[in-house]
Design an enzyme around this catalytic site. Structure first.
Site, PDB file in Angstrom:
ATOM      1  N   HIS A   1      36.431  40.764  39.632  1.00  0.00           N
ATOM      2  CA  HIS A   1      37.507  40.196  38.781  1.00  0.00           C
ATOM      3  C   HIS A   1      36.772  39.237  37.989  1.00  0.00           C
ATOM      4  O   HIS A   1      36.156  38.172  38.428  1.00  0.00           O
ATOM      5  CB  HIS A   1      38.451  39.459  39.743  1.00  0.00           C
ATOM      6  CG  HIS A   1      39.176  40.580  40.636  1.00  0.00           C
ATOM      7  ND1 HIS A   1      40.400  40.939  40.286  1.00  0.00           N
ATOM      8  CD2 HIS A   1      38.835  40.881  41.842  1.00  0.00           C
ATOM      9  CE1 HIS A   1      40.755  41.709  41.254  1.00  0.00           C
ATOM     10  NE2 HIS A   1      39.812  41.793  42.419  1.00  0.00           N
TER      11      HIS A   1
ATOM     12  N   GLU B   1      43.854  45.616  51.854  1.00  0.00           N
ATOM     13  CA  GLU B   1      42.853  44.466  51.753  1.00  0.00           C
ATOM     14  C   GLU B   1      43.675  43.857  52.914  1.00  0.00           C
ATOM     15  O   GLU B   1      43.038  43.706  54.161  1.00  0.00           O
ATOM     16  CB  GLU B   1      42.876  43.814  50.584  1.00  0.00           C
ATOM     17  CG  GLU B   1      42.261  42.528  50.610  1.00  0.00           C
ATOM     18  CD  GLU B   1      42.134  41.451  49.244  1.00  0.00           C
ATOM     19  OE1 GLU B   1      43.105  41.785  48.319  1.00  0.00           O
ATOM     20  OE2 GLU B   1      41.387  40.617  49.218  1.00  0.00           O
TER      21      GLU B   1
ATOM     22  N   HIS C   1      33.975  46.460  41.651  1.00  0.00           N
ATOM     23  CA  HIS C   1      34.987  45.671  42.098  1.00  0.00           C
ATOM     24  C   HIS C   1      34.613  44.323  41.970  1.00  0.00           C
ATOM     25  O   HIS C   1      34.173  43.596  42.758  1.00  0.00           O
ATOM     26  CB  HIS C   1      35.415  46.073  43.351  1.00  0.00           C
ATOM     27  CG  HIS C   1      36.665  45.279  44.001  1.00  0.00           C
ATOM     28  ND1 HIS C   1      37.501  45.742  45.220  1.00  0.00           N
ATOM     29  CD2 HIS C   1      37.134  44.071  43.630  1.00  0.00           C
ATOM     30  CE1 HIS C   1      38.300  44.893  45.121  1.00  0.00           C
ATOM     31  NE2 HIS C   1      38.388  43.917  44.253  1.00  0.00           N
TER      32      HIS C   1
ATOM     33  N   HIS D   1      44.565  47.825  44.208  1.00  0.00           N
ATOM     34  CA  HIS D   1      44.239  47.212  45.520  1.00  0.00           C
ATOM     35  C   HIS D   1      45.203  47.692  46.507  1.00  0.00           C
ATOM     36  O   HIS D   1      46.143  47.647  46.020  1.00  0.00           O
ATOM     37  CB  HIS D   1      44.269  45.909  45.365  1.00  0.00           C
ATOM     38  CG  HIS D   1      43.058  45.055  44.653  1.00  0.00           C
ATOM     39  ND1 HIS D   1      42.644  45.384  43.518  1.00  0.00           N
ATOM     40  CD2 HIS D   1      42.284  44.004  44.951  1.00  0.00           C
ATOM     41  CE1 HIS D   1      41.656  44.719  43.130  1.00  0.00           C
ATOM     42  NE2 HIS D   1      41.466  43.715  43.885  1.00  0.00           N
TER      43      HIS D   1
ATOM     44  N   ASP E   1      33.849  41.255  44.262  1.00  0.00           N
ATOM     45  CA  ASP E   1      35.145  40.812  44.030  1.00  0.00           C
ATOM     46  C   ASP E   1      35.493  39.434  43.382  1.00  0.00           C
ATOM     47  O   ASP E   1      35.752  39.581  42.027  1.00  0.00           O
ATOM     48  CB  ASP E   1      35.688  40.487  45.646  1.00  0.00           C
ATOM     49  CG  ASP E   1      37.379  40.599  45.603  1.00  0.00           C
ATOM     50  OD1 ASP E   1      37.861  41.327  44.511  1.00  0.00           O
ATOM     51  OD2 ASP E   1      37.855  40.386  46.673  1.00  0.00           O
TER      52      ASP E   1
HETATM   53  N1  HPA Z   1      42.784  40.595  46.165  1.00  0.00           N
HETATM   54  C1  HPA Z   1      43.804  40.781  45.234  1.00  0.00           C
HETATM   55  N2  HPA Z   1      43.902  40.324  44.206  1.00  0.00           N
HETATM   56  C2  HPA Z   1      42.701  39.586  43.558  1.00  0.00           C
HETATM   57  C3  HPA Z   1      41.577  39.452  44.346  1.00  0.00           C
HETATM   58  C4  HPA Z   1      41.603  40.110  45.672  1.00  0.00           C
HETATM   59  O1  HPA Z   1      40.569  40.125  46.462  1.00  0.00           O
HETATM   60  N3  HPA Z   1      40.855  38.697  43.470  1.00  0.00           N
HETATM   61  C5  HPA Z   1      41.453  38.399  42.733  1.00  0.00           C
HETATM   62  N4  HPA Z   1      42.625  38.993  42.361  1.00  0.00           N
HETATM   63 ZN    ZN Z   2      39.648  42.462  44.250  1.00  0.00          ZN
END
Ligand code: HPA
Ligand code: ZN
Length: 350
Positions: A27, A208, A25, A205, A286
């Site tokens: 990005h 969160e 995970h 996702h 992340d």
């Molecule tokens: N959550 C949702 N979208 C995202 C994140 C995240 O932590 N990081 C980059 N895009």
């Molecule tokens: Zn993410």
């Protein structure tokens, strides 16, 4: 299960650093460090509203997911050419190598770039070149996961899919990211069904900031194999049972959760509870350039805050390989490397 020998607390940092692990995970646009943002901003003549690297870094104080996303998309606006995508991703792989990451699955957000006129080909080929070089020079295997931005429409996601299909040999799966609350997984039911039919791996996702209902929907409507974050699952015991009995992985990102105020301190993070309940949880970074550290910092800070030790370290690393999209044979090699590492700590201890 392998019988994990305890490791002296003073050697835990070394164990967490050296143990082989997978990152599932990350990005890749979230690995863009302020120094590289400034360098690309000058090279590409894209102004950014900050005077210096320090003032940009100082702006990294977030209240929630949206306040982060606003800065994250502004940072990504300096990426223009194939070489820029290559440079960003290779810089990540160098950090990953230091942290003994053997395998990484990178999210990328094509819509953030194509809507500015950057060709899909530049994005995907630049990232792919970095992946190939990471394998050749650093021995890190990797794959790319194309994320749809959930604040945009499903129609836009279909358009993005069409633009990316000519390069389908370079990416293995699709995900769903960006602003979660108000954009439930079922908004993307049709495009995920199409991606499944095309043979792509599916993740999203969910949970969160959003409720457990979004995790159910990611599983039952989208049919994902893995849930990114998923920490809100703890509010729903039936859901925890399902995740545990089917060993559906959660790719958890503790420092992200801390910076975006999902938990008010790391000592309140629920990752150890989820692990203890039998879930296949993993530790990930992340958006490491924005959240105060790469995968090792996520491990060490979480372990210190929650008082975890070698058993949990082994479990998280084992889960990271289990939850990956590697082949069975590749996974077996990683499990073996993990055991060898832990055994070297036992011998050195004796
Ligand atoms: N959550 C949702 N979208 C995202 C994140 C995240 O932590 N990081 C980059 N895009
Ligand atoms: Zn993410």
């Amino acid at each position: 299960m392998y019988n994990v020998h305890p490791v002296a607390p003073k050697r835990l940092p070394e164990l967490l650093k050296r143990m082989p692990k997978a990152e599932l995970h990350i990005h890749i646009e979230g690995s863009l460090e302020p120094e590289l943002i400034f360098k690309l901003s000058k090279k590409n003549n894209i102004p950014i509203p900050y005077e210096s690297v320090e003032s940009l870094r100082a702006a990294y104080a977030f209240n929630n997911l949206q306040s982060f996303l606003d800065i994250y998309y502004a940072g990504a606006s300096v990426l223009i050419n194939e070489d820029d995508f290559y440079e960003m991703a290779y810089a990540y792989f160098l950090k990953a190598a230091e942290d003994h990451v053997l395998h990484a699955e990178l999210f990328f957000d094509p819509q953030t770039h194509t809507e500015r006129g950057v060709p899909m080909e530049a994005v995907i080929k630049g990232l792919n070149r970095a992946c190939n070089e990471a394998k050749d020079k650093l021995g890190i295997t990797s794959c790319l996961i194309l994320c749809f931005l959930r604040h945009l429409s499903e129609e836009d996601a279909f358009k993005t899919l069409d633009e990316a299909l000519p390069f389908k040999q370079f990416w293995v799966g699709v995900g769903l990211d960006s602003s979660e609350v108000g954009h439930p997984p079922e908004k993307f039911a049709k495009v995920f069904a199409k991606c499944k039919e095309l043979g792509f791996r599916l993740v999203a996702h969910a949970g969160e900031e959003g409720p457990p209902a979004y995790i159910w929907s990611a599983l039952d409507v989208l049919g994902v194999e893995r849930v990114d974050h998923g920490v809100q699952s703890i509010k729903d015991p039936e859901l925890v049972k399902r995740l545990s009995s089917e060993r559906i992985p959660l790719t958890v990102c503790p420092l992200s959760n801390l910076k975006l105020k999902v938990f008010s301190s790391l000592s309140e993070h629920n990752i150890a509870k989820l692990l203890a309940q039998g879930l296949c949880v993993t530790i990930n970074s992340d958006d490491p350039a924005y959240f105060g550290g790469y995968i090792y910092e996520n491990f060490i800070k979480t372990f210190e805050a929650l008082g975890l030790g070698a058993r949990e370290a082994y479990a998280f690393a084992h889960n990271s390989f289990e939850a990956s999209f590697m082949s069975v044979a590749e996974k077996e090699k990683c499990f073996h490397a993990l055991k060898v590492c832990f055994e070297s700590f036992v011998e050195n201890d004796a």
